[in-house]
Write a protein that holds these residues in place. Structure first.
Motif, PDB file in Angstrom:
ATOM      1  N   ALA A 109      96.028 -13.820  26.656  1.00 12.70           N
ATOM      2  CA  ALA A 109      97.379 -13.938  27.205  1.00 12.70           C
ATOM      3  C   ALA A 109      97.831 -12.688  27.956  1.00 12.70           C
ATOM      4  N   GLY A 110      97.162 -11.547  27.724  1.00 15.83           N
ATOM      5  CA  GLY A 110      97.606 -10.299  28.344  1.00 15.83           C
ATOM      6  C   GLY A 110      96.762  -9.817  29.504  1.00 15.83           C
ATOM      7  N   ARG A 111      95.773 -10.613  29.918  1.00 14.20           N
ATOM      8  CA  ARG A 111      94.819 -10.140  30.919  1.00 14.20           C
ATOM      9  C   ARG A 111      95.449  -9.883  32.289  1.00 14.20           C
ATOM     10  N   GLU A 112      96.210 -10.846  32.783  1.00 21.83           N
ATOM     11  CA  GLU A 112      96.781 -10.678  34.127  1.00 21.83           C
ATOM     12  C   GLU A 112      97.690  -9.446  34.175  1.00 21.83           C
ATOM     13  N   GLN A 113      98.545  -9.311  33.158  1.00 18.90           N
ATOM     14  CA  GLN A 113      99.489  -8.194  33.182  1.00 18.90           C
ATOM     15  C   GLN A 113      98.767  -6.857  33.080  1.00 18.90           C
ATOM     16  N   ALA A 114      97.687  -6.806  32.304  1.00 18.07           N
ATOM     17  CA  ALA A 114      96.921  -5.557  32.186  1.00 18.07           C
ATOM     18  C   ALA A 114      96.330  -5.148  33.526  1.00 18.07           C
ATOM     19  N   LEU A 115      95.857  -6.125  34.288  1.00 12.16           N
ATOM     20  CA  LEU A 115      95.300  -5.824  35.608  1.00 12.16           C
ATOM     21  C   LEU A 115      96.407  -5.463  36.598  1.00 12.16           C
ATOM     22  N   ILE A 116      97.512  -6.174  36.548  1.00 10.63           N
ATOM     23  CA  ILE A 116      98.631  -5.880  37.442  1.00 10.63           C
ATOM     24  C   ILE A 116      99.192  -4.479  37.160  1.00 10.63           C
ATOM     25  N   ASN A 117      99.286  -4.129  35.879  1.00  9.18           N
ATOM     26  CA  ASN A 117      99.815  -2.810  35.499  1.00  9.18           C
ATOM     27  C   ASN A 117      98.835  -1.677  35.789  1.00  9.18           C
ATOM     28  N   GLY A 118      97.562  -2.014  36.008  1.00  3.31           N
ATOM     29  CA  GLY A 118      96.555  -0.973  36.171  1.00  3.31           C
ATOM     30  C   GLY A 118      96.108  -0.373  34.848  1.00  3.31           C
ATOM     31  N   ASP A 119      96.340  -1.097  33.738  1.00  5.47           N
ATOM     32  CA  ASP A 119      95.915  -0.605  32.424  1.00  5.47           C
ATOM     33  C   ASP A 119      94.392  -0.570  32.314  1.00  5.47           C
ATOM     34  N   VAL A 120      93.729  -1.446  33.047  1.00  7.02           N
ATOM     35  CA  VAL A 120      92.263  -1.467  33.087  1.00  7.02           C
ATOM     36  C   VAL A 120      91.838  -1.527  34.551  1.00  7.02           C
ATOM     37  N   ASP A 121      90.617  -1.023  34.819  1.00  8.64           N
ATOM     38  CA  ASP A 121      90.110  -1.044  36.197  1.00  8.64           C
ATOM     39  C   ASP A 121      89.512  -2.403  36.542  1.00  8.64           C
ATOM     40  N   TYR A 122      88.849  -3.005  35.583  1.00  8.87           N
ATOM     41  CA  TYR A 122      88.391  -4.391  35.723  1.00  8.87           C
ATOM     42  C   TYR A 122      88.238  -4.986  34.332  1.00  8.87           C
ATOM     43  N   TYR A 123      88.132  -6.322  34.287  1.00  2.00           N
ATOM     44  CA  TYR A 123      88.123  -7.022  33.007  1.00  2.00           C
ATOM     45  C   TYR A 123      86.921  -7.959  32.953  1.00  2.00           C
ATOM     46  N   VAL A 124      86.156  -7.867  31.886  1.00  2.00           N
ATOM     47  CA  VAL A 124      85.005  -8.758  31.687  1.00  2.00           C
ATOM     48  C   VAL A 124      85.131  -9.362  30.294  1.00  2.00           C
ATOM     49  N   GLY A 125      85.613 -10.604  30.231  1.00  2.00           N
ATOM     50  CA  GLY A 125      85.854 -11.202  28.916  1.00  2.00           C
ATOM     51  C   GLY A 125      86.140 -12.684  28.991  1.00  2.00           C
ATOM     52  N   THR A 126      85.127 -13.504  29.201  1.00  2.00           N
ATOM     53  CA  THR A 126      85.264 -14.973  29.254  1.00  2.00           C
ATOM     54  C   THR A 126      86.507 -15.368  30.063  1.00  2.00           C
ATOM     55  N   TYR A 127      86.593 -14.834  31.259  1.00  4.24           N
ATOM     56  CA  TYR A 127      87.795 -14.968  32.096  1.00  4.24           C
ATOM     57  C   TYR A 127      87.498 -15.994  33.192  1.00  4.24           C
ATOM     58  N   THR A 128      87.956 -17.226  32.991  1.00  5.35           N
ATOM     59  CA  THR A 128      87.652 -18.301  33.930  1.00  5.35           C
ATOM     60  C   THR A 128      88.377 -18.103  35.264  1.00  5.35           C
ATOM     61  N   ILE A 129      87.626 -18.229  36.335  1.00  3.26           N
ATOM     62  CA  ILE A 129      88.197 -18.125  37.685  1.00  3.26           C
ATOM     63  C   ILE A 129      88.934 -19.424  38.010  1.00  3.26           C
ATOM     64  N   ASN A 130      90.185 -19.336  38.392  1.00  4.39           N
ATOM     65  CA  ASN A 130      90.891 -20.520  38.902  1.00  4.39           C
ATOM     66  C   ASN A 130      91.963 -20.088  39.904  1.00  4.39           C
ATOM     67  N   ASP A 131      92.434 -21.074  40.668  1.00  7.78           N
ATOM     68  CA  ASP A 131      93.363 -20.766  41.772  1.00  7.78           C
ATOM     69  C   ASP A 131      94.687 -20.200  41.269  1.00  7.78           C
ATOM     70  N   LYS A 132      95.154 -20.683  40.119  1.00  5.32           N
ATOM     71  CA  LYS A 132      96.427 -20.193  39.585  1.00  5.32           C
ATOM     72  C   LYS A 132      96.336 -18.699  39.275  1.00  5.32           C
ATOM     73  N   ARG A 133      95.255 -18.286  38.641  1.00  2.50           N
ATOM     74  CA  ARG A 133      95.094 -16.867  38.319  1.00  2.50           C
ATOM     75  C   ARG A 133      94.890 -16.026  39.572  1.00  2.50           C
ATOM     76  N   LYS A 134      94.263 -16.618  40.587  1.00  2.00           N
ATOM     77  CA  LYS A 134      94.053 -15.871  41.832  1.00  2.00           C
ATOM     78  C   LYS A 134      95.375 -15.509  42.519  1.00  2.00           C
ATOM     79  N   GLN A 135      96.452 -16.168  42.125  1.00  2.00           N
ATOM     80  CA  GLN A 135      97.754 -15.798  42.677  1.00  2.00           C
ATOM     81  C   GLN A 135      98.226 -14.450  42.137  1.00  2.00           C
ATOM     82  N   GLN A 136      97.624 -14.023  41.022  1.00  2.00           N
ATOM     83  CA  GLN A 136      98.049 -12.767  40.388  1.00  2.00           C
ATOM     84  C   GLN A 136      96.978 -11.670  40.400  1.00  2.00           C
ATOM     85  N   VAL A 137      95.709 -12.086  40.292  1.00  2.00           N
ATOM     86  CA  VAL A 137      94.616 -11.108  40.192  1.00  2.00           C
ATOM     87  C   VAL A 137      93.460 -11.534  41.085  1.00  2.00           C
TER      88      VAL A 137
END
Length: 295
Positions: A109-137
């Motif tokens: 639940a916190g992945r998009e916000q962590a990337l938007i905030n710059g808390d992590v440089d990249y994320y590797v963790g069963t993160y499914t690619i979809n169009d909705k998420r591409k609007q944020q990350v």
């Protein structure tokens, strides 16, 4: 949960499999390849890479409760799994060895916000690619393709696929793609949907009889079934295609292209098969190499 017994179970499962060398084939005791750390790396135009260079280390978002994928040993504090090895591969090709990596465990639940905030440089963790998420990350990859399945109690023969979930309590992680699919397709009643913070909590609920099934990607569920095979089983009828991507800042195309180049070289050069054989391949499940979807 007998988490510490999983490694033994996975290793034992791997012994029954064919030899390494084919596409995504389980590989017994094959160790993950040691990555040579690149030097004089440049990623022109990447603000994220500038931050990495400035701090002298890379900060990677991962899961810590997914055996075989992203798992933190509670005793040693060491991270392991397929996703972690992919994350290490990328870091090495960007010029950062194991001693220059900081892992941050972040729930779905916190992945998009962590990337938007710059808390992590990249994320590797069963993160499914979809169009909705591409609007944020942004996403590089996919680096793996899984499929949604069901984990049930070993003695339960009433659930044989998604079409048999009506009237059954189904658990998954809050904000995850699998629970959204259950909702969107009305696979069970809204009152029977249980959302928790992580998959371990769902499996505990299944063990206690509070829910009838846990749903997420088959790669994750097989890890739990291997952990306690006398209690649980995976139904084995995948009903989705889940392309796992490397999450990163939405507008950092330079880093996205660089990571795609790294993944492409790993897939075509053999490192991908070696990483699979050393991690998920030990569960007994073969896999097909992914095809990158650049944009």
């Amino acid at each position: 949960m007998r988490v510490r017994t999983l490694a033994v179970a996975l290793l034992a499962g791997g012994l029954a499999l064919t030899a390494c060398g084919k596409e995504g084939t389980p590989g017994g005791s094959t160790p993950a390849p040691t990555q040579q750390v690149a030097t004089d790396v440049k990623v022109d135009g990447s603000e994220t890479f500038k931050k990495i260079q400035s701090r002298g280390k890379v900060v990677i978002g991962v899961k810590e409760d997914q055996p075989g994928l992203g798992y933190k040993d509670p005793t040693s504090g060491k991270y392991s799994g397929f996703d972690v090895e992919i994350a290490k591969l990328i870091a090495a090709k960007l010029g950062y060895g194991d001693d220059k990596i900081e892992y941050k465990a972040i729930a779905s639940a916190g992945r998009e916000q962590a990337l938007i905030n710059g808390d992590v440089d990249y994320y590797v963790g069963t993160y499914t690619i979809n169009d909705k998420r591409k609007q944020q990350v942004g996403f590089a990859g996919p680096y793996f393709t899984a499929g949604q399945d069901l984990l049930v109690k070993k003695a339960d023969n009433s659930i044989t696929g998604p079409e048999t979930l009506k009237g059954k309590k189904v658990c998954s992680v809050t904000g995850s793609t699998p629970i959204q699919k259950v909702k969107n397709e009305g696979l069970t009643e809204a009152s029977n949907i249980v959302e928790l913070q992580n998959y371990s909590q769902c499996v505990q609920q299944l063990d206690q009889g509070a829910v009838d099934a846990v749903t997420t990607d088959d790669a994750i569920l097989k890890g739990y079934a291997a952990q306690e095979p006398e209690k649980f089983k995976v139904v084995g009828k995948p009903f989705s295609k889940e392309p796992y991507g490397v999450g990163l800042a939405k507008d950092d195309k330079a880093l996205r292209d660089k990571i795609n180049d790294i993944l492409e070289a790993a897939i075509s050069g053999g490192d991908w098969e070696k990483i699979y054989a050393a991690t998920l391949g030990k569960s007994g499940s073969p896999a097909t190499k992914p095809v990158l979807e650049r944009y």
